[in-house]
Design an enzyme around this catalytic site. Structure first.
Site, mmCIF file in Angstrom:
data_model
loop_
_atom_site.group_PDB
_atom_site.id
_atom_site.type_symbol
_atom_site.label_atom_id
_atom_site.label_comp_id
_atom_site.label_asym_id
_atom_site.label_seq_id
_atom_site.Cartn_x
_atom_site.Cartn_y
_atom_site.Cartn_z
ATOM 1 N N HIS A 40 0.826 -1.230 0.000
ATOM 2 C CA HIS A 40 0.000 0.000 0.000
ATOM 3 C C HIS A 40 0.851 1.267 0.000
ATOM 4 O O HIS A 40 0.324 2.360 -0.203
ATOM 5 C CB HIS A 40 -0.935 0.030 1.212
ATOM 6 C CG HIS A 40 -1.980 -1.041 1.203
ATOM 7 N ND1 HIS A 40 -2.801 -1.263 0.120
ATOM 8 C CD2 HIS A 40 -2.331 -1.968 2.139
ATOM 9 C CE1 HIS A 40 -3.613 -2.276 0.384
ATOM 10 N NE2 HIS A 40 -3.341 -2.728 1.600
ATOM 11 N N ASP B 222 -2.679 -10.577 -2.665
ATOM 12 C CA ASP B 222 -3.296 -10.089 -1.432
ATOM 13 C C ASP B 222 -4.765 -9.730 -1.720
ATOM 14 O O ASP B 222 -5.098 -9.349 -2.839
ATOM 15 C CB ASP B 222 -2.536 -8.843 -0.954
ATOM 16 C CG ASP B 222 -2.916 -8.398 0.434
ATOM 17 O OD1 ASP B 222 -2.186 -8.736 1.380
ATOM 18 O OD2 ASP B 222 -3.947 -7.699 0.580
ATOM 19 N N HIS C 122 -6.298 -7.235 -0.896
ATOM 20 C CA HIS C 122 -6.413 -5.789 -1.131
ATOM 21 C C HIS C 122 -5.608 -5.382 -2.369
ATOM 22 O O HIS C 122 -4.535 -5.942 -2.618
ATOM 23 C CB HIS C 122 -5.904 -5.013 0.090
ATOM 24 C CG HIS C 122 -6.600 -5.376 1.355
ATOM 25 N ND1 HIS C 122 -6.026 -6.180 2.314
ATOM 26 C CD2 HIS C 122 -7.846 -5.071 1.794
ATOM 27 C CE1 HIS C 122 -6.900 -6.343 3.310
ATOM 28 N NE2 HIS C 122 -8.003 -5.685 3.018
ATOM 29 N N ASP D 25 -4.632 -12.959 2.810
ATOM 30 C CA ASP D 25 -5.880 -12.536 3.454
ATOM 31 C C ASP D 25 -7.123 -12.774 2.592
ATOM 32 O O ASP D 25 -8.222 -12.408 2.993
ATOM 33 C CB ASP D 25 -5.802 -11.074 3.925
ATOM 34 C CG ASP D 25 -5.080 -10.163 2.961
ATOM 35 O OD1 ASP D 25 -4.782 -10.600 1.825
ATOM 36 O OD2 ASP D 25 -4.801 -9.007 3.327
HETATM 37 ZN ZN LIG Z 1 -4.213 -7.264 2.473
#
Ligand SMILES: [Zn+2]
Length: 295
Positions: A111, A148, A150, A229
């Site tokens: 991120h 991931d 995200h 995740d």
């Molecule tokens: Zn994540």
């Protein structure tokens, strides 16, 4: 990250426990991660941003860089070594001292943007590794595969105008950080997937979108942003993968690395917060990386 945050030291202990329980431990070689240098960080981060992170490091207590990204007196050191792990891992596979390398590190990185800490990430570890491969090791085509749950907004931000990097990210959408679904680029392959996506649909997406893009890109080095995740036991997302999916996906990508990149793969830990599922998923991922026939 504070006493109740899921991004905690227990994540790495859980991985170590499963490496021992699975007996994988006996075939792995361990290395200590060196600290990344300013030069290595500034290949992907603005120098003023790197200075800000150094200046922000508190003597005591915690400070917040953003609501999800805290620093305590030890965070800077951990972040420097997490990024340095990716550099060492790239060097190890480029020197053929390791076939593949997994960086069991935190804080995560994907991120972190060129000029912004975000989502628990200070330095973009996988991007630092990719930039090192290009700047110091003469690599001209690096693929980054981010599974991931995200979107890897930071990696996309850093390499948006870098055609030597093929960035593949599959993520739950809409979900934090609410980016990536609209991206149009010939070297970014984003796959937004709705909450509740199960294994078969996920594998179809990988098969139909990522694998052809990777095969035609012919990467000389493959990096994973390895977040676990999207596992069905992980409450941070609402996806339905399990460790056999991570094994399958890793195997598919490894086949491309074997064909085009002399098998060179560096995997860098991102998310994964259900501790037991995280440990088992890392084991499955590593088994695929070392060419084990079963997860
Ligand atoms: Zn994540």
């Amino acid at each position: 990250m504070g006493p109740v945050h899921p991004e905690s030291p227990a994540r790495l202990w859980a991985i170590n426990d499963q490496l021992i329980a699975s007996r994988l431990e006996t075939v792995l070689q361990h290395y200590d991660a060196p600290a990344a240098t300013r030069e290595q960080l500034e290949r992907v981060h603005d120098p003023a941003y790197v200075s800000l992170i150094f200046r922000s490091s508190p003597q005591e207590g915690r400070i917040a860089l953003d609501p999800e990204t805290l620093m305590n007196p030890y965070t800077l050191r951990a972040a420097l070594h997490a990024a340095g792990a990716a550099v060492l891992a790239v060097d190890l596979v480029m020197r053929a001292e390791a076939g593949a390398a997994f960086c069991s590190v935190r804080p995560p990185g994907h991120h972190a943007e060129r000029r912004r800490a975000m989502g628990g990430c200070l330095f973009n570890n996988v991007a630092v590794g990719a930039a090192h491969a290009m700047a110091a090791r003469g690599i001209e085509r690096v693929a980054i595969v981010d599974f991931d749950v995200h979107h890897g907004n930071g990696t996309e931000d850093i390499f948006r105008s870098e055609p030597r990097v093929l960035f593949c990210s599959a993520f739950q959408h809409p979900c934090y950080p609410y980016s990536g679904a609209e991206t149009k680029s010939d070297h970014i392959v984003n796959i937004p997937l709705p909450a509740g996506t199960q294994s078969a649909a996920y594998r179809d997406a990988v098969q139909n979108r990522w694998l052809p893009a990777l095969a035609s890109f012919r990467p000389q080095l493959v990096l994973f942003s390895a977040g676990f995740d999207a596992h069905h036991e992980d409450d941070i997302g609402q996806m339905g993968l399990d460790e056999t999916d991570y094994f399958w996906m890793t195997k598919q990508v490894k086949a491309i690395a074997d064909r085009h990149a002399q098998g060179r793969i560096v995997s860098v830990l991102e998310g994964g917060y259900s501790l037991h599922a995280l440990g088992r998923s890392v084991v499955a991922h590593l088994k695929a990386l070392i060419g084990s026939p079963t997860a």
